[in-house]
Design a protein around this motif. Structure first.
Motif, PDB file in Angstrom:
ATOM      1  N   SER A  19     -11.580 -14.741  -4.081  1.00  0.00           N
ATOM      2  CA  SER A  19     -11.286 -15.684  -5.146  1.00  0.00           C
ATOM      3  C   SER A  19     -11.663 -15.078  -6.497  1.00  0.00           C
ATOM      4  CB  SER A  19     -12.058 -16.980  -4.915  1.00  0.00           C
ATOM      5  OG  SER A  19     -11.748 -17.914  -5.915  1.00  0.00           O
ATOM      6  N   VAL A  20     -10.755 -15.209  -7.460  1.00  0.00           N
ATOM      7  CA  VAL A  20     -11.027 -14.709  -8.814  1.00  0.00           C
ATOM      8  C   VAL A  20     -10.897 -15.807  -9.859  1.00  0.00           C
ATOM      9  CG1 VAL A  20     -10.422 -12.309  -8.298  1.00  0.00           C
ATOM     10  CG2 VAL A  20      -8.642 -13.878  -9.118  1.00  0.00           C
ATOM     11  N   GLY A  21     -10.626 -17.040  -9.427  1.00  0.00           N
ATOM     12  CA  GLY A  21     -10.526 -18.144 -10.370  1.00  0.00           C
ATOM     13  C   GLY A  21      -9.698 -19.274  -9.798  1.00  0.00           C
ATOM     14  N   SER A  22      -9.506 -20.310 -10.609  1.00  0.00           N
ATOM     15  CA  SER A  22      -8.647 -21.413 -10.194  1.00  0.00           C
ATOM     16  C   SER A  22      -8.145 -22.156 -11.423  1.00  0.00           C
ATOM     17  CB  SER A  22      -9.406 -22.373  -9.266  1.00  0.00           C
ATOM     18  OG  SER A  22     -10.438 -23.021  -9.957  1.00  0.00           O
ATOM     19  N   HIS A  23      -7.017 -22.811 -11.265  1.00  0.00           N
ATOM     20  CA  HIS A  23      -6.460 -23.672 -12.310  1.00  0.00           C
ATOM     21  C   HIS A  23      -5.393 -24.571 -11.712  1.00  0.00           C
ATOM     22  CE1 HIS A  23      -2.655 -21.407 -12.769  1.00  0.00           C
ATOM     23  NE2 HIS A  23      -3.383 -20.345 -12.572  1.00  0.00           N
ATOM     24  N   ASP A  24      -5.253 -25.758 -12.266  1.00  0.00           N
ATOM     25  CA  ASP A  24      -4.233 -26.713 -11.851  1.00  0.00           C
ATOM     26  C   ASP A  24      -4.213 -26.959 -10.342  1.00  0.00           C
ATOM     27  OD1 ASP A  24      -3.411 -26.938 -14.506  1.00  0.00           O
ATOM     28  OD2 ASP A  24      -1.896 -25.368 -14.290  1.00  0.00           O
ATOM     29  N   GLY A  25      -5.376 -27.048  -9.703  1.00  0.00           N
ATOM     30  CA  GLY A  25      -5.434 -27.322  -8.270  1.00  0.00           C
ATOM     31  C   GLY A  25      -5.105 -26.143  -7.384  1.00  0.00           C
ATOM     32  N   HIS A  26      -5.065 -24.942  -7.962  1.00  0.00           N
ATOM     33  CA  HIS A  26      -4.753 -23.728  -7.200  1.00  0.00           C
ATOM     34  C   HIS A  26      -5.889 -22.725  -7.338  1.00  0.00           C
ATOM     35  CE1 HIS A  26      -0.737 -25.394  -7.921  1.00  0.00           C
ATOM     36  NE2 HIS A  26      -0.449 -24.839  -6.755  1.00  0.00           N
ATOM     37  N   SER A  27      -6.280 -22.154  -6.203  1.00  0.00           N
ATOM     38  CA  SER A  27      -7.215 -21.038  -6.239  1.00  0.00           C
ATOM     39  C   SER A  27      -6.407 -19.775  -6.454  1.00  0.00           C
ATOM     40  CB  SER A  27      -7.963 -20.919  -4.905  1.00  0.00           C
ATOM     41  OG  SER A  27      -8.816 -22.017  -4.731  1.00  0.00           O
ATOM     42  N   VAL A  28      -6.886 -18.913  -7.321  1.00  0.00           N
ATOM     43  CA  VAL A  28      -6.244 -17.630  -7.538  1.00  0.00           C
ATOM     44  C   VAL A  28      -7.087 -16.594  -6.805  1.00  0.00           C
ATOM     45  CG1 VAL A  28      -5.520 -15.931  -9.253  1.00  0.00           C
ATOM     46  CG2 VAL A  28      -5.338 -18.375  -9.763  1.00  0.00           C
ATOM     47  N   MET A  29      -6.424 -15.834  -5.956  1.00  0.00           N
ATOM     48  CA  MET A  29      -7.113 -14.840  -5.140  1.00  0.00           C
ATOM     49  C   MET A  29      -6.494 -13.475  -5.401  1.00  0.00           C
ATOM     50  SD  MET A  29      -7.477 -17.066  -1.649  1.00  0.00           S
ATOM     51  CE  MET A  29      -8.868 -16.166  -0.984  1.00  0.00           C
ATOM     52  N   MET A  30      -7.256 -12.441  -5.160  1.00  0.00           N
ATOM     53  CA  MET A  30      -6.756 -11.104  -5.396  1.00  0.00           C
ATOM     54  C   MET A  30      -7.259 -10.149  -4.329  1.00  0.00           C
ATOM     55  SD  MET A  30      -6.673  -9.083  -8.977  1.00  0.00           S
ATOM     56  CE  MET A  30      -7.832  -7.756  -8.913  1.00  0.00           C
ATOM     57  N   ARG A  31      -6.404  -9.209  -3.958  1.00  0.00           N
ATOM     58  CA  ARG A  31      -6.768  -8.138  -3.043  1.00  0.00           C
ATOM     59  C   ARG A  31      -6.629  -6.839  -3.803  1.00  0.00           C
ATOM     60  NH1 ARG A  31      -3.491  -4.566  -0.023  1.00  0.00           N
ATOM     61  NH2 ARG A  31      -4.491  -3.739   1.823  1.00  0.00           N
ATOM     62  N   ASP A  67       0.835  -1.209   0.000  1.00  0.00           N
ATOM     63  CA  ASP A  67       0.000   0.000   0.000  1.00  0.00           C
ATOM     64  C   ASP A  67       0.870   1.259   0.000  1.00  0.00           C
ATOM     65  OD1 ASP A  67      -2.291  -1.575   0.078  1.00  0.00           O
ATOM     66  OD2 ASP A  67      -2.727  -1.180   2.193  1.00  0.00           O
ATOM     67  N   ASP A  68       1.883   1.267   0.871  1.00  0.00           N
ATOM     68  CA  ASP A  68       2.780   2.425   0.968  1.00  0.00           C
ATOM     69  C   ASP A  68       3.530   2.674  -0.338  1.00  0.00           C
ATOM     70  OD1 ASP A  68       1.959   2.631   3.605  1.00  0.00           O
ATOM     71  OD2 ASP A  68       3.835   1.829   4.443  1.00  0.00           O
ATOM     72  N   ALA A  69       3.779   1.608  -1.089  1.00  0.00           N
ATOM     73  CA  ALA A  69       4.490   1.733  -2.362  1.00  0.00           C
ATOM     74  C   ALA A  69       3.551   2.090  -3.518  1.00  0.00           C
ATOM     75  CB  ALA A  69       5.228   0.437  -2.670  1.00  0.00           C
ATOM     76  N   GLY A  70       2.259   2.219  -3.217  1.00  0.00           N
ATOM     77  CA  GLY A  70       1.296   2.590  -4.251  1.00  0.00           C
ATOM     78  C   GLY A  70       0.778   1.427  -5.077  1.00  0.00           C
ATOM     79  N   VAL A  71       1.044   0.206  -4.618  1.00  0.00           N
ATOM     80  CA  VAL A  71       0.542  -0.978  -5.320  1.00  0.00           C
ATOM     81  C   VAL A  71      -0.932  -1.135  -4.975  1.00  0.00           C
ATOM     82  CG1 VAL A  71       0.773  -3.479  -5.570  1.00  0.00           C
ATOM     83  CG2 VAL A  71       2.809  -2.064  -5.251  1.00  0.00           C
ATOM     84  N   ARG A  72      -1.782  -1.109  -5.994  1.00  0.00           N
ATOM     85  CA  ARG A  72      -3.231  -1.137  -5.751  1.00  0.00           C
ATOM     86  C   ARG A  72      -3.809  -2.547  -5.681  1.00  0.00           C
ATOM     87  NH1 ARG A  72      -5.893   2.738  -4.836  1.00  0.00           N
ATOM     88  NH2 ARG A  72      -7.824   1.978  -5.719  1.00  0.00           N
ATOM     89  N   SER A  73      -3.197  -3.497  -6.344  1.00  0.00           N
ATOM     90  CA  SER A  73      -3.718  -4.867  -6.369  1.00  0.00           C
ATOM     91  C   SER A  73      -2.587  -5.859  -6.173  1.00  0.00           C
ATOM     92  CB  SER A  73      -4.400  -5.160  -7.710  1.00  0.00           C
ATOM     93  OG  SER A  73      -5.472  -4.284  -7.942  1.00  0.00           O
ATOM     94  N   VAL A  74      -2.896  -6.953  -5.505  1.00  0.00           N
ATOM     95  CA  VAL A  74      -1.948  -8.033  -5.277  1.00  0.00           C
ATOM     96  C   VAL A  74      -2.705  -9.341  -5.479  1.00  0.00           C
ATOM     97  CG1 VAL A  74      -0.410  -9.135  -3.600  1.00  0.00           C
ATOM     98  CG2 VAL A  74      -0.663  -6.661  -3.582  1.00  0.00           C
ATOM     99  N   SER A  75      -2.083 -10.298  -6.159  1.00  0.00           N
ATOM    100  CA  SER A  75      -2.706 -11.611  -6.338  1.00  0.00           C
ATOM    101  C   SER A  75      -1.940 -12.650  -5.526  1.00  0.00           C
ATOM    102  CB  SER A  75      -2.725 -11.999  -7.816  1.00  0.00           C
ATOM    103  OG  SER A  75      -1.413 -12.271  -8.270  1.00  0.00           O
ATOM    104  N   ALA A  76      -2.540 -13.813  -5.398  1.00  0.00           N
ATOM    105  CA  ALA A  76      -1.889 -14.925  -4.712  1.00  0.00           C
ATOM    106  C   ALA A  76      -2.483 -16.226  -5.236  1.00  0.00           C
ATOM    107  CB  ALA A  76      -2.104 -14.832  -3.206  1.00  0.00           C
ATOM    108  N   ALA A  77      -1.685 -17.269  -5.262  1.00  0.00           N
ATOM    109  CA  ALA A  77      -2.168 -18.604  -5.603  1.00  0.00           C
ATOM    110  C   ALA A  77      -2.017 -19.475  -4.367  1.00  0.00           C
ATOM    111  CB  ALA A  77      -1.367 -19.192  -6.760  1.00  0.00           C
ATOM    112  N   VAL A  78      -3.005 -20.285  -4.121  1.00  0.00           N
ATOM    113  CA  VAL A  78      -2.975 -21.171  -2.960  1.00  0.00           C
ATOM    114  C   VAL A  78      -3.581 -22.515  -3.367  1.00  0.00           C
ATOM    115  CG1 VAL A  78      -5.171 -20.285  -2.064  1.00  0.00           C
ATOM    116  CG2 VAL A  78      -3.560 -21.349  -0.499  1.00  0.00           C
ATOM    117  N   ASN A  79      -3.004 -23.591  -2.848  1.00  0.00           N
ATOM    118  CA  ASN A  79      -3.557 -24.913  -3.142  1.00  0.00           C
ATOM    119  C   ASN A  79      -5.016 -24.942  -2.715  1.00  0.00           C
ATOM    120  OD1 ASN A  79      -1.082 -25.841  -4.069  1.00  0.00           O
ATOM    121  ND2 ASN A  79      -0.523 -26.751  -2.104  1.00  0.00           N
ATOM    122  N   ASP A  80      -5.860 -25.545  -3.543  1.00  0.00           N
ATOM    123  CA  ASP A  80      -7.292 -25.601  -3.251  1.00  0.00           C
ATOM    124  C   ASP A  80      -7.601 -26.247  -1.900  1.00  0.00           C
ATOM    125  OD1 ASP A  80      -8.066 -24.360  -5.627  1.00  0.00           O
ATOM    126  OD2 ASP A  80      -8.306 -26.255  -6.703  1.00  0.00           O
TER     127      ASP A  80
END
Length: 144
Positions: A130-142, A101-114
């Protein structure tokens, strides 16, 4: 950071070896493209590293597991198993997100095992959805 990546990549089944991380192109590029000008923090206990959290900006031509779009860094976090469930992960994640946040980054994603309920809960608690999933990983975004 190599050892922390091995913790994160292993998920609930336990850490991978350093060789496994370096031999897997999908994991190795998380190490190869991280530079000190990107955000990263290490958590320690009595001068011993017990966890880390960092962001990696991946190009669209070589996306990571949690790639959402160009310009959105992917977050990686792990805490050594013997230090989990003590608040270290929440603290480290909050500090890293504050740094983004301090660096001005507005969005961050992450992948996590389902099946990694603990990590999914940690990310949701920090505002990831959650914004999607693939290959056994949930893709999440803040989004800030």
């Amino acid at each position: 950071m190599v050892h922390i990546l091995c913790l994160a990549a292993g998920g609930p089944s336990g850490p991978l070896s350093v060789k496994e991380c370096h031999d897997d192109p999908a994991l190795a590029h998380y190490l190869d493209l991280w530079t000190p000008d990107q955000i990263g923090l290490i958590c320690s206990d009595d001068h011993r590293p017990i966890g880390a959290c960092w962001t990696v900006l991946r190009p669209a031509a070589d996306p990571g597991r949690g790639f959402v779009a160009p310009g959105i860094p992917e977050l990686i976090i792990a805490i050594a198993p013997e230090y989990q469930d003590r608040g270290h992960g929440s603290f480290l994640l909050a500090a890293t997100l504050q740094a983004t946040d301090d660096a001005g980054v507005r969005s961050v994603s992450a992948a996590v095992n389902d099946d990694d309920v603990r990590s999914i809960g940690l990310l949701r608690g920090a505002g990831f959805t959650s914004v999607g999933s693939h290959d056994g990983h949930s893709v999440m975004m803040r989004v800030r």
